[in-house]
Enzyme design. Sequence first.
Site, PDB file in Angstrom:
ATOM      1  N   GLU A  45      39.704  44.501 -40.884  1.00 56.35           N
ATOM      2  CA  GLU A  45      39.510  44.387 -39.176  1.00 56.35           C
ATOM      3  C   GLU A  45      39.645  45.519 -38.425  1.00 56.35           C
ATOM      4  O   GLU A  45      38.956  45.574 -37.214  1.00 56.35           O
ATOM      5  CB  GLU A  45      40.465  43.387 -38.690  1.00 56.35           C
ATOM      6  CG  GLU A  45      41.950  43.541 -38.600  1.00 56.35           C
ATOM      7  CD  GLU A  45      42.740  43.463 -39.706  1.00 56.35           C
ATOM      8  OE1 GLU A  45      42.307  43.634 -41.095  1.00 56.35           O
ATOM      9  OE2 GLU A  45      44.115  43.673 -39.688  1.00 56.35           O
ATOM     10  N   GLY A  77      51.674  40.981 -41.907  1.00 57.03           N
ATOM     11  CA  GLY A  77      53.022  40.791 -41.275  1.00 57.03           C
ATOM     12  C   GLY A  77      53.877  41.700 -41.468  1.00 57.03           C
ATOM     13  O   GLY A  77      53.785  42.532 -42.528  1.00 57.03           O
ATOM     14  N   CYS A 134      46.706  42.420 -46.421  1.00 54.91           N
ATOM     15  CA  CYS A 134      48.170  43.095 -46.461  1.00 54.91           C
ATOM     16  C   CYS A 134      49.059  42.064 -46.825  1.00 54.91           C
ATOM     17  O   CYS A 134      49.190  41.556 -48.249  1.00 54.91           O
ATOM     18  CB  CYS A 134      48.209  43.831 -45.084  1.00 54.91           C
ATOM     19  SG  CYS A 134      49.533  44.967 -45.322  1.00 54.91           S
ATOM     20  N   TYR A 135      50.046  41.750 -45.882  1.00 56.71           N
ATOM     21  CA  TYR A 135      51.023  40.627 -46.340  1.00 56.71           C
ATOM     22  C   TYR A 135      50.424  39.657 -46.730  1.00 56.71           C
ATOM     23  O   TYR A 135      50.837  38.992 -48.011  1.00 56.71           O
ATOM     24  CB  TYR A 135      51.944  40.463 -45.245  1.00 56.71           C
ATOM     25  CG  TYR A 135      53.126  39.490 -45.457  1.00 56.71           C
ATOM     26  CD1 TYR A 135      54.173  39.894 -45.773  1.00 56.71           C
ATOM     27  CD2 TYR A 135      52.915  38.240 -45.489  1.00 56.71           C
ATOM     28  CE1 TYR A 135      55.277  39.202 -46.103  1.00 56.71           C
ATOM     29  CE2 TYR A 135      53.982  37.246 -45.667  1.00 56.71           C
ATOM     30  CZ  TYR A 135      54.996  37.863 -45.881  1.00 56.71           C
ATOM     31  OH  TYR A 135      56.217  36.929 -46.192  1.00 56.71           O
ATOM     32  N   HIS A 164      43.317  47.052 -44.173  1.00 58.82           N
ATOM     33  CA  HIS A 164      42.853  46.309 -43.017  1.00 58.82           C
ATOM     34  C   HIS A 164      41.370  46.250 -42.987  1.00 58.82           C
ATOM     35  O   HIS A 164      41.023  47.201 -42.162  1.00 58.82           O
ATOM     36  CB  HIS A 164      43.799  46.622 -42.040  1.00 58.82           C
ATOM     37  CG  HIS A 164      45.288  46.117 -41.901  1.00 58.82           C
ATOM     38  ND1 HIS A 164      45.492  44.966 -41.607  1.00 58.82           N
ATOM     39  CD2 HIS A 164      46.219  46.963 -42.496  1.00 58.82           C
ATOM     40  CE1 HIS A 164      46.935  44.984 -41.739  1.00 58.82           C
ATOM     41  NE2 HIS A 164      47.233  46.193 -42.412  1.00 58.82           N
ATOM     42  N   ASP A 224      36.297  34.339 -15.251  1.00 57.27           N
ATOM     43  CA  ASP A 224      36.732  33.370 -15.843  1.00 57.27           C
ATOM     44  C   ASP A 224      36.557  32.042 -15.111  1.00 57.27           C
ATOM     45  O   ASP A 224      36.207  30.919 -15.774  1.00 57.27           O
ATOM     46  CB  ASP A 224      38.338  33.439 -16.497  1.00 57.27           C
ATOM     47  CG  ASP A 224      38.312  35.005 -17.091  1.00 57.27           C
ATOM     48  OD1 ASP A 224      37.254  35.469 -17.782  1.00 57.27           O
ATOM     49  OD2 ASP A 224      39.620  35.401 -17.320  1.00 57.27           O
ATOM     50  N   LYS A 245      36.651  36.995 -24.304  1.00 53.27           N
ATOM     51  CA  LYS A 245      36.087  37.420 -22.797  1.00 53.27           C
ATOM     52  C   LYS A 245      34.543  37.577 -23.134  1.00 53.27           C
ATOM     53  O   LYS A 245      33.785  37.098 -22.163  1.00 53.27           O
ATOM     54  CB  LYS A 245      36.652  38.822 -22.407  1.00 53.27           C
ATOM     55  CG  LYS A 245      36.361  39.255 -21.337  1.00 53.27           C
ATOM     56  CD  LYS A 245      37.373  38.423 -20.020  1.00 53.27           C
ATOM     57  CE  LYS A 245      37.120  38.887 -18.651  1.00 53.27           C
ATOM     58  NZ  LYS A 245      38.064  38.393 -17.784  1.00 53.27           N
TER      59      LYS A 245
END
Length: 526
Positions: A186, A69, A96-97, A184, A242, A384
């Site tokens: 990710e 954040g 992180c945060y 991070h 979609d 997706k």
Amino acid sequence: MIDSADQKATAQPAVARETVVILDFGAQYSQLIARRVREEQVYSEILEYDVPWSEVEQRNPSAFILTGGPESVVAPDAPHLPPQLLESGKPILGICYGMQELIHALGGTVVPGETREFGKAELVVDAVHSPLLEGLPTHSQAWMNHGDTVTELPDGFQTLAHTHTCAQAAVGDPARHWYGVQFHPEVKHSEHGKRVLHNFLRKVAGITERWEISSFIDRAVEEIRAQVGDARAVCGLSGGVDSAVAATLVARAIGDRLTCIFVDHGLLRKDEAAQVVEAFRDVLHLNLVHVDASQRFLNALAGVIDPEEKRKIIGREFIAVFEEEAQKIDGVEFLVQGTLYPDVIESKTPQSKAGAKIKTHHNVGGLPAIMALGLVEPLRLLFKDEVRELGRQLGLPEPIVKRQPFPGPGLAVRVLGAVTEERLAVLRDADAIAREEIEKEAELPWQYFAVLTPLQSVGVMGDGRSYANLVAIRAVSSDDGMTADWSRLSADTLARIATRIVNEVHGVNRVVYDITSKPPATIEWE
Ligand code: XMP
């Protein structure tokens, strides 16, 4: 208005047996964390850090991930952990945060850093036997982006890894299954980030379920049935993946009480309208109303050049035609929409929190506002790629499942200047050639198409001089359409595209390739 039924509740999400709740502290990467967790076949949902705890409990989470954040945990109005989180005793991974906040809440010390650490750093593993870092080499690359740092750990915590400038790059309390990473995991620049997330989910949190789309189908069908009851529903098909998948899934639940309305605005690509009709009527045997409204749209667009004006007209006509058709069906109480998870997360409006997010694009969205129908959004928790997989499992033909992103207003945004039947035909033929040639490349771009510009230029054709249209080719790589880079198509592919378009498409004598990234350009030309 077709029906003044009260707004019906949105379908309850189909959930997995084991769910990871990602508490969002305003991170840039929350969605990416959710995607990475799903890639590990673990079901995850993002909730804002301050949602009422009852909403968290409803998901019966097996573990928590706390995101990064922009704030500092020591700032006076910093967002803090919900008090019930630690009492829950569930495994936690703070990123992180999220890590700083966990440490701060447990009585450790976090101090504002003198300089911000941003970018790649060498991660050195100190605790090679820690379940969180199992399988990582002792030295690898990790991606950092922080100002504050943890200087003192709370009781029970130990240092698991460090970098040159960050003494506490990974920390953990193995007894309580609480962990934190300053880097991070990710993002792709963290070489073994995927492994760290895998370890947290499978080794620390002990999640065994492998969440798959097939398990989603049965639950979703049950929930759609419960929501719709004996009523009827309509779904607008745009030709895109979609709405096609949403319709197919709902049809599986309520059969021919679903009517699919395909408003053919005449702005689709070559053969696309026929493919939609064939797939829905002949392959899937769904209840399909195909409205060929192309002349109506062309009339409304006559002489219009301004792109925003084109979009407005198309949106307005689309709603009008859709409503006219829906009105002919008795007992319609629900509208099916193909809203996806990124749309839901990105919209932070109170309305979306209540589960009623409506797409703002001029697609098949925007309808319920005038129709007072309940919304069925069976894809609202999927990404997706998951929707494509779902489409395959539901038996949708591959050309629809693989369809590229395509703007709701269709080729009207790719015929620059006036939209006429003749100009649409030129673009359709040029676009079909470009796509056919690009599809021979080993790696497909994210999106690729032709644009008909309003320019004419001089050329030589045989013995004569020509003065004809300029076609531009656009091909980009992207993850989500927010940023994009132009694709390095091979020179041979580009040459074949140009030769074929000029030879085969009457009215075109010049082809150019767009080599601008987004930003500063956009993907569509408009
Ligand atoms: P731009 O041109 O803004 O496009 O870089 C980003 C992505 O969005 C698509 N796009 C649309 N998609 N309805 C949609 O569903 C629309 O009205 C629309 N306009 C642009 C575009 O094709 C690209 O993938």
